[in-house]
Design a protein around this motif. Structure first.
Motif, PDB file in Angstrom:
ATOM      1  N   MET A 173       0.858  -1.171   0.000  1.00  0.00           N
ATOM      2  CA  MET A 173       0.000   0.000   0.000  1.00  0.00           C
ATOM      3  C   MET A 173       0.902   1.230   0.000  1.00  0.00           C
ATOM      4  O   MET A 173       1.729   1.396   0.883  1.00  0.00           O
ATOM      5  CB  MET A 173      -0.905  -0.020   1.233  1.00  0.00           C
ATOM      6  N   ASP A 174       0.699   2.092  -0.950  1.00  0.00           N
ATOM      7  CA  ASP A 174       1.508   3.302  -1.008  1.00  0.00           C
ATOM      8  C   ASP A 174       0.813   4.454  -0.294  1.00  0.00           C
ATOM      9  O   ASP A 174      -0.308   4.323   0.195  1.00  0.00           O
ATOM     10  CB  ASP A 174       1.853   3.660  -2.457  1.00  0.00           C
ATOM     11  N   ILE A 175       1.481   5.584  -0.223  1.00  0.00           N
ATOM     12  CA  ILE A 175       0.983   6.734   0.533  1.00  0.00           C
ATOM     13  C   ILE A 175      -0.317   7.292  -0.048  1.00  0.00           C
ATOM     14  O   ILE A 175      -1.182   7.752   0.694  1.00  0.00           O
ATOM     15  CB  ILE A 175       2.076   7.829   0.634  1.00  0.00           C
ATOM     16  N   ASN A 176      -0.491   7.222  -1.366  1.00  0.00           N
ATOM     17  CA  ASN A 176      -1.712   7.757  -1.971  1.00  0.00           C
ATOM     18  C   ASN A 176      -2.930   6.917  -1.608  1.00  0.00           C
ATOM     19  O   ASN A 176      -4.020   7.452  -1.409  1.00  0.00           O
ATOM     20  CB  ASN A 176      -1.547   7.862  -3.484  1.00  0.00           C
ATOM     21  N   THR A 177      -2.766   5.616  -1.496  1.00  0.00           N
ATOM     22  CA  THR A 177      -3.862   4.751  -1.068  1.00  0.00           C
ATOM     23  C   THR A 177      -4.235   5.062   0.375  1.00  0.00           C
ATOM     24  O   THR A 177      -5.419   5.145   0.719  1.00  0.00           O
ATOM     25  CB  THR A 177      -3.468   3.272  -1.218  1.00  0.00           C
ATOM     26  N   LEU A 178      -3.223   5.246   1.205  1.00  0.00           N
ATOM     27  CA  LEU A 178      -3.471   5.593   2.606  1.00  0.00           C
ATOM     28  C   LEU A 178      -4.189   6.931   2.716  1.00  0.00           C
ATOM     29  O   LEU A 178      -5.138   7.072   3.493  1.00  0.00           O
ATOM     30  CB  LEU A 178      -2.152   5.633   3.375  1.00  0.00           C
ATOM     31  N   ARG A 179      -3.780   7.892   1.923  1.00  0.00           N
ATOM     32  CA  ARG A 179      -4.452   9.196   1.923  1.00  0.00           C
ATOM     33  C   ARG A 179      -5.907   9.069   1.491  1.00  0.00           C
ATOM     34  O   ARG A 179      -6.792   9.721   2.050  1.00  0.00           O
ATOM     35  CB  ARG A 179      -3.719  10.160   0.997  1.00  0.00           C
ATOM     36  N   SER A 180      -6.165   8.238   0.499  1.00  0.00           N
ATOM     37  CA  SER A 180      -7.540   8.028   0.031  1.00  0.00           C
ATOM     38  C   SER A 180      -8.392   7.394   1.114  1.00  0.00           C
ATOM     39  O   SER A 180      -9.542   7.799   1.340  1.00  0.00           O
ATOM     40  CB  SER A 180      -7.546   7.147  -1.209  1.00  0.00           C
ATOM     41  N   VAL A 181      -7.841   6.414   1.804  1.00  0.00           N
ATOM     42  CA  VAL A 181      -8.578   5.736   2.875  1.00  0.00           C
ATOM     43  C   VAL A 181      -8.891   6.713   4.005  1.00  0.00           C
ATOM     44  O   VAL A 181     -10.014   6.742   4.529  1.00  0.00           O
ATOM     45  CB  VAL A 181      -7.783   4.514   3.383  1.00  0.00           C
TER      46      VAL A 181
END
Length: 44
Positions: free
Chosen positions: A1-9
């Protein structure tokens, strides 16, 4: 999981929390409590 996925979540979780708070505040069950709280400054 990259940072953009974490930001989206995190963004989606924040949006869901916001919608939950708005739904709670506008629910018919809470309306009498909020009306009473709105009259407090005028009762003194």
């Amino acid at each position: 999981m990259d940072i953009n996925t974490l930001r989206s979540v995190v963004t989606v979780a924040g949006l869901l929390c916001f919608i939950g708070i708005v739904a709670w505040a506008w629910s018919a069950r809470k309306q009498p409590d909020f009306e009473q709280a709105a009259r407090l400054p005028f009762e003194e």
